[in-house]
Each structure stands twice: as structure tokens, then as C-alpha cells.
Motif scaffolding. Structure first.
Motif, short mmCIF file in Angstrom:
data_model
loop_
_atom_site.label_atom_id
_atom_site.label_comp_id
_atom_site.label_asym_id
_atom_site.label_seq_id
_atom_site.Cartn_x
_atom_site.Cartn_y
_atom_site.Cartn_z
N ILE A 123 7.08 -6.83 -8.67
CA ILE A 123 8.15 -6.74 -9.67
C ILE A 123 7.71 -5.70 -10.71
CG2 ILE A 123 9.62 -7.98 -11.29
CD1 ILE A 123 8.68 -10.60 -9.94
N VAL A 124 8.58 -4.74 -10.96
CA VAL A 124 8.27 -3.65 -11.88
C VAL A 124 9.11 -3.80 -13.15
CG1 VAL A 124 8.22 -1.14 -12.19
CG2 VAL A 124 7.71 -2.14 -9.94
N VAL A 151 11.70 -5.17 -19.40
CA VAL A 151 12.93 -5.32 -18.62
C VAL A 151 12.61 -5.08 -17.15
CG1 VAL A 151 15.26 -4.42 -18.23
CG2 VAL A 151 14.35 -4.56 -20.56
N GLU A 152 13.01 -6.03 -16.30
CA GLU A 152 12.77 -5.85 -14.87
C GLU A 152 13.63 -4.72 -14.32
OE1 GLU A 152 13.38 -8.13 -10.62
OE2 GLU A 152 12.85 -9.39 -12.34
N LEU A 153 12.97 -3.73 -13.70
CA LEU A 153 13.67 -2.61 -13.07
C LEU A 153 14.02 -2.90 -11.62
CD1 LEU A 153 11.64 0.46 -14.38
CD2 LEU A 153 13.72 -0.57 -15.34
N GLY A 154 13.18 -3.69 -10.97
CA GLY A 154 13.44 -3.99 -9.57
C GLY A 154 12.23 -4.62 -8.91
N ARG A 155 12.44 -4.93 -7.61
CA ARG A 155 11.41 -5.60 -6.81
C ARG A 155 11.28 -4.90 -5.46
NH1 ARG A 155 11.65 -11.89 -7.72
NH2 ARG A 155 12.07 -11.85 -9.95
N ILE A 156 10.09 -5.00 -4.94
CA ILE A 156 9.84 -4.56 -3.57
C ILE A 156 9.22 -5.76 -2.86
CG2 ILE A 156 8.64 -2.93 -2.08
CD1 ILE A 156 8.65 -1.00 -4.54
N LEU A 157 9.82 -6.13 -1.74
CA LEU A 157 9.39 -7.32 -1.00
C LEU A 157 8.60 -6.93 0.24
CD1 LEU A 157 12.74 -9.34 -1.16
CD2 LEU A 157 10.86 -9.32 -2.81
N GLU A 158 7.43 -7.47 0.37
CA GLU A 158 6.54 -7.39 1.53
C GLU A 158 5.91 -6.02 1.75
OE1 GLU A 158 7.80 -10.86 4.50
OE2 GLU A 158 9.21 -9.17 4.48
N PHE A 159 6.71 -4.97 1.85
CA PHE A 159 6.16 -3.64 2.09
C PHE A 159 7.17 -2.59 1.63
CE2 PHE A 159 7.94 -5.53 5.92
CZ PHE A 159 8.95 -4.64 6.24
N PRO A 160 6.70 -1.38 1.33
CA PRO A 160 7.61 -0.35 0.85
C PRO A 160 8.45 0.25 1.98
CG PRO A 160 5.42 0.55 1.04
CD PRO A 160 5.31 -0.92 1.38
N GLU A 161 9.55 0.86 1.59
CA GLU A 161 10.39 1.56 2.56
C GLU A 161 9.69 2.84 3.02
OE1 GLU A 161 14.56 3.86 2.22
OE2 GLU A 161 14.61 1.75 1.60
N LEU A 162 9.19 3.63 2.05
CA LEU A 162 8.46 4.86 2.38
C LEU A 162 6.97 4.67 2.12
CD1 LEU A 162 10.89 7.57 0.97
CD2 LEU A 162 10.47 6.98 3.36
N ASP A 163 6.61 4.58 0.85
CA ASP A 163 5.24 4.31 0.43
C ASP A 163 5.31 3.75 -0.98
OD1 ASP A 163 4.92 6.57 -1.59
OD2 ASP A 163 5.37 7.71 0.22
N TRP A 164 4.22 3.15 -1.46
CA TRP A 164 4.25 2.47 -2.76
C TRP A 164 4.61 3.40 -3.92
CZ3 TRP A 164 5.31 -2.29 -2.92
CH2 TRP A 164 4.89 -3.14 -1.90
N PRO A 165 3.95 4.55 -4.07
CA PRO A 165 4.30 5.36 -5.25
C PRO A 165 5.75 5.87 -5.22
CG PRO A 165 2.50 6.37 -4.01
CD PRO A 165 2.82 5.08 -3.35
#
Length: 161
Positions: free
Chosen positions: A132-133, A138-152
């Protein structure tokens, strides 16, 4: 009649054993707040993934230049293969970015994705890892389990909205 009574007692005993075994299983996994260095020194499976990736300047540039109060909360399970693979990649990213404005917080969950402080429930955690970022609280969003491309890249995209 005695046989039925025996089966009821046996069933209750089996349920008790199963219940106790699930708690015993959870007790061997870390639950609670933990630092990135402690993750790597305490969990060999995680440490084995620390050199899986190296991010380039183009991937890291946006994160390296972020200002304000940035917090990244990482909920994970020591027992979770996705966490064992992805959490060290997040740690690598944070180390490479080296931005003092980004504060990372890591929190281990039990196999039920819960914890005694109920932080997983408060944050509505359903999958591990969940990242959770926040910016300025203020929460901007979440990434669940693994990134779509890469973390950065995936985390940087959260700041574009």
C-alpha cells in the motif's frame, strides 16, 4: 448407543487436534512489524531472492525524485512463496532508490492473513504480499502479490493519478 457416544467424543477430539495444529503451524511464522534487514537476516528463503533483480536508473528515477511524506506499507507472510520472492525485490528497489522521503514499513501476517493487532483487517488485506502506497497520509493505491511490470515502474504509476 455407546458407539455413537464414542464417535461424538472422537469427532470432538479430532476437531480439537486440528484446531491446535493450525495454531501450532502459525506459531512458527513471524507475525508483526519487522525491519528490512531483519527480514533478510531472519528468513533464509527471502534472503535467497535479494539478488534476483537490479533496477536501472530509468526505472528508479521517478521514485528517487519524490518529495513529501511517502510511506510504503508491505504486508507479507513468511509462509507465502510470493512474499518470499517479492519482498526482497521491494527491499532491493528501496535500497537502490535511497530516497529519504520514502519510508517502508514491513508487517508479517499469519497463514490466515491476520494478526493480533488486527492491522490486516483494518487495512483489508486479502492477499500477500500487499503493498500500500501513501503520499502525505493519503492512500494512492495497492499492488497485490506481484507487480504488472516491475516494482519501481508500478509504484511510480501510482503517483501519476
Amino acid at each position: 448407543m455407546k458407539i455413537t457416544h464414542f464417535f461424538k467424543i472422537a469427532l470432538i477430539f479430532c476437531c480439537f487436534l486440528i484446531s491446535n495444529n493450525s495454531h501450532a503451524e502459525d506459531s512458527k511464522y513471524y507475525v508483526g512489524e519487522i525491519s528490512a534487514p531483519d527480514i533478510l537476516s531472519s528468513f533464509p528463503t527471502f534472503a535467497s531472492h535479494i539478488d534476483d533483480v537490479s533496477y536501472n536508473d530509468a526505472q528508479l528515477n521517478k521514485l528517487a525524485n519524490l518529495t513529501g511524506d511517502i510511506q510504503i506499507k508491505v504486508f507479507f507472510g513468511q509462509w507465502c512463496h510470493d512474499s518470499a520472492r517479492e519482498v526482497p525485490r521491494i527491499i532491493t528497489m528501496l535500497n537502490q532508490v535511497n530516497n529519504a522521503n520514502i519510508n517502508a514499513w514491513f508487517y508479517g501476517l499469519d497463514t490466515s492473513k491476520s494478526d493480533p493487532l488486527m492491522l490486516a483487517q483494518k487495512h483489508d488485506i486479502k492477499k500477500t504480499p500487499t503493498i500500500i502506497v501513501y503520499q502525505n497520509g493519503v492512500e494512492l493505491g495497492r499492488i497485490l502479490e506481484f507487480p504488472e511490470l516491475d516494482w519501481p515502474t508500478d509504484i511510480s504509476r501510482l503517483f501519476e493519478s
